[in-house]
Every structure is written in C-alpha cells, then in structure tokens.
Design a protein around this motif. Sequence first.
Motif: not given
Lengths: 201, 202
Positions: B39, B45-47, B42-43
């Motif tokens: 998590v 990378e998303l940011i 992934a967060d």
Amino acid sequence: MAGSRIELAGATDQEVVALARHGQEAAYRELVRRYERPVFSLVYRMVRDRELAEDLAQETFVKALNAIESYRPEFKFSSWIFKIANNAAIDHLRRRELDTLSLDGSPHAETPEAIEATALQIGDRQETALEEVEARELGGEIETAIARLRPEYRSCILLRHVDGRAYEEIAEILGLPLGTVKTYIHRARNELRLMLGHLKE
Amino acid sequence: MTRRPDEHLSPDDIDAWLAGHPGSAAQAHVDACEACREVAVADRELIEQLRALPVFAPSALFADQVMAAVALPDPFALRSLDTARRRLFATRRSLALAATLAVVVVASMAASVAWSLAHRDTIAAAGTWLTATAGQWLWTALRSAASSATEQPGYGMLRDLAATPARLAALSALVSLTYLGGLLALRKLMTLPSGPVSHANA
C-alpha cells in the motif's frame, strides 16, 4: 514600468495585495499572473470542460479582485482564491450533476467540433515526442481516474498532490475539519489505486 | 502514541512514511508486513504520478478579460484620502487643529441635544404648527388639482364612460387586459437566452 514589474515579481502575495488595494493595476495583473494557471488547472480538472473552466476561473478572479478590500491579510491569498475557485466549480457540478466526464470531451458536446473543442488539452510544456506520448497515456489514465472521484475527493486530491498544498490549508480552502480532509485524501488515494491497479502490470 | 509491531499502518503512519519520517516501529512494520509495504509503495508511485501532471494554461486573453471586468479603485481618491491622513498626522499643530475641530463639532452636537431636551414644549409647539400648516397647504393643493381636472374637456367623456356599472366593468376589463399584455411583453423582453453563451465576450 519594467522596474515595478521586477519589484512586483519579487513581492509577497500580501505586499502585492496591499498595492492592489491602493489601486495599482499592475498589482492586480500580477495576482492574475501568479494564480491563473493553478486556479485554471484546478477548475479544469474539476469540470473537465476548457471553455467552462475558463469562464469559472474568470468569474473567480473577478469576484476575488473586486472584493480585494474584504480580503483578510492574516490568511493566505492562495487559500482565498482557491476557496472561491473550488466553490465555483463545486456549485457548477452540483447544478449540472457533472460528476464523471470523458477525457475525450464534454458529455454535452454533440458535434465533432464541440467534442474537439472540449477535449482535455495538455499545456505548453516542452516534451519530446516519446515523452509526450507517455505523458498523454499515463496522464490520460490518471486524469480519467480523477474524474471518476466524488467532487469533494477530487478537490482534496488535486489540492494535496497536484498543487502540493498542506492539509491545514486544504481544510481552510474547503471549509472542512482537518480530520475530514485527511480521510477524503486517503479514500481518494485508495480509489485511485484501485482504478489504476491494472497499469502496474 | 505507541503502536504494536503487529498493528497495520494507519493513514497517518503511511503519510509519515511517504514524507520520509516514519517512526521506528512503523518502519519496522513496513519492512515486515508485505500488505502495508504494498500500500505504501503504491501510494508513493501514485503521488509521483499526480505530481507529474501538467499545469494547464488558460487562453492568452484570459488576464485581459479578467481585467476588463474588474473595477479598479480610483487611485486619485485613495491618494487624496492618504494625503489627508498624512497631513493630519504630519505635525503637532495639524493634529491639535484637527482635535480642536473635532471637540467643537462634538460640543455643538451635545449642546444641541441638551437644548432640545430642555425645550421640549417649544419643539412640540413648533411641530404642531408645522403639521397644521402643511396639512392646510396639502388640502388646498388637492382641491385646486381636482377643480382643474373637472374643467378639462376629456372629463365629461370619462364620466360618461363610467356612467353605468356595465360600462365601468368593460372599462376596468380593458385597462386590466392592457396591463396584462404589457407585463407579458416585458417578461418576454427580459427572458435570458436559453442556450450557453460561453465566451460571448471573447
């Protein structure tokens, strides 16, 4: 004139506002120059229609600059202008119930010309052809995913991770408790992760 | 607040980890727990992807359109106000003069109020006389207007028109219809355009 432009460019928002309150047109223009892009980007990503976003951004600036006397300098000017912009966008979305939109253009566009005119356009950043293709593909997926979020989540995630605003400032802009802002951002990130999960493979 | 090593990361823990300053227990948990690590990564990378999104620019005429709709304060008026304020506080003498003027104004107002309170009967008598005189003038003016109206050539015709109840009803209906027609025409004239008028001023 050039000297005053340089002076204005180096001045803080509060100093520029003080000059605007003294009726200096250059100070008004400086405030527009500083915030036209971030405000337009926020509104554009909220309503997903270039013409409409431009109208709403224009309405935001006119409202803010005409009420510059009522601005309280103890708050950040950016918070004030983003608050007006976000309210304008949210009000519009509530009126139109325009929650989800296609990246290829406004759902209200009926003719090919209208679809082209309302399609999401990338700004004037210089990129190589390959970078542009990658940016459009990846950016497109993210832009579509952001568009599927609830408007409240969308405002929060855009202000936090696209504009880089602090949680406290976002709470001030949206008029929400700090805890609610944090919750919205975490939920928005969870939803985006789920929507974009297929890109990881 | 302490956390148990087996406790999954809270959103605040993940934020701290993303900001690069997790607590030692939270870092140990990320290292050990695959679900939380997934998590958090992934967060992150998303940011990064969100931060890389482009900033959009409005049209080149945007600033001019905004400025055309903004009412700038009159710099001359503001300057005059500033100048007056500066002059007032410039020297001790100007300040003393302004203070004296303020005292004179306030003292005259206070004297006027005091006199009014002490001479209520005089003020009441003057008020009665004024009311009676004004009423008399008004009555005379009304009578003159009425007698001049009855001497007009159209008066007889109007009196004939309203001579019977039927004629009076027909006249009222005609006046009402004309009024209604006027209202409808006005409403049509003032209706906003139904289609979108974006960029009407572009």
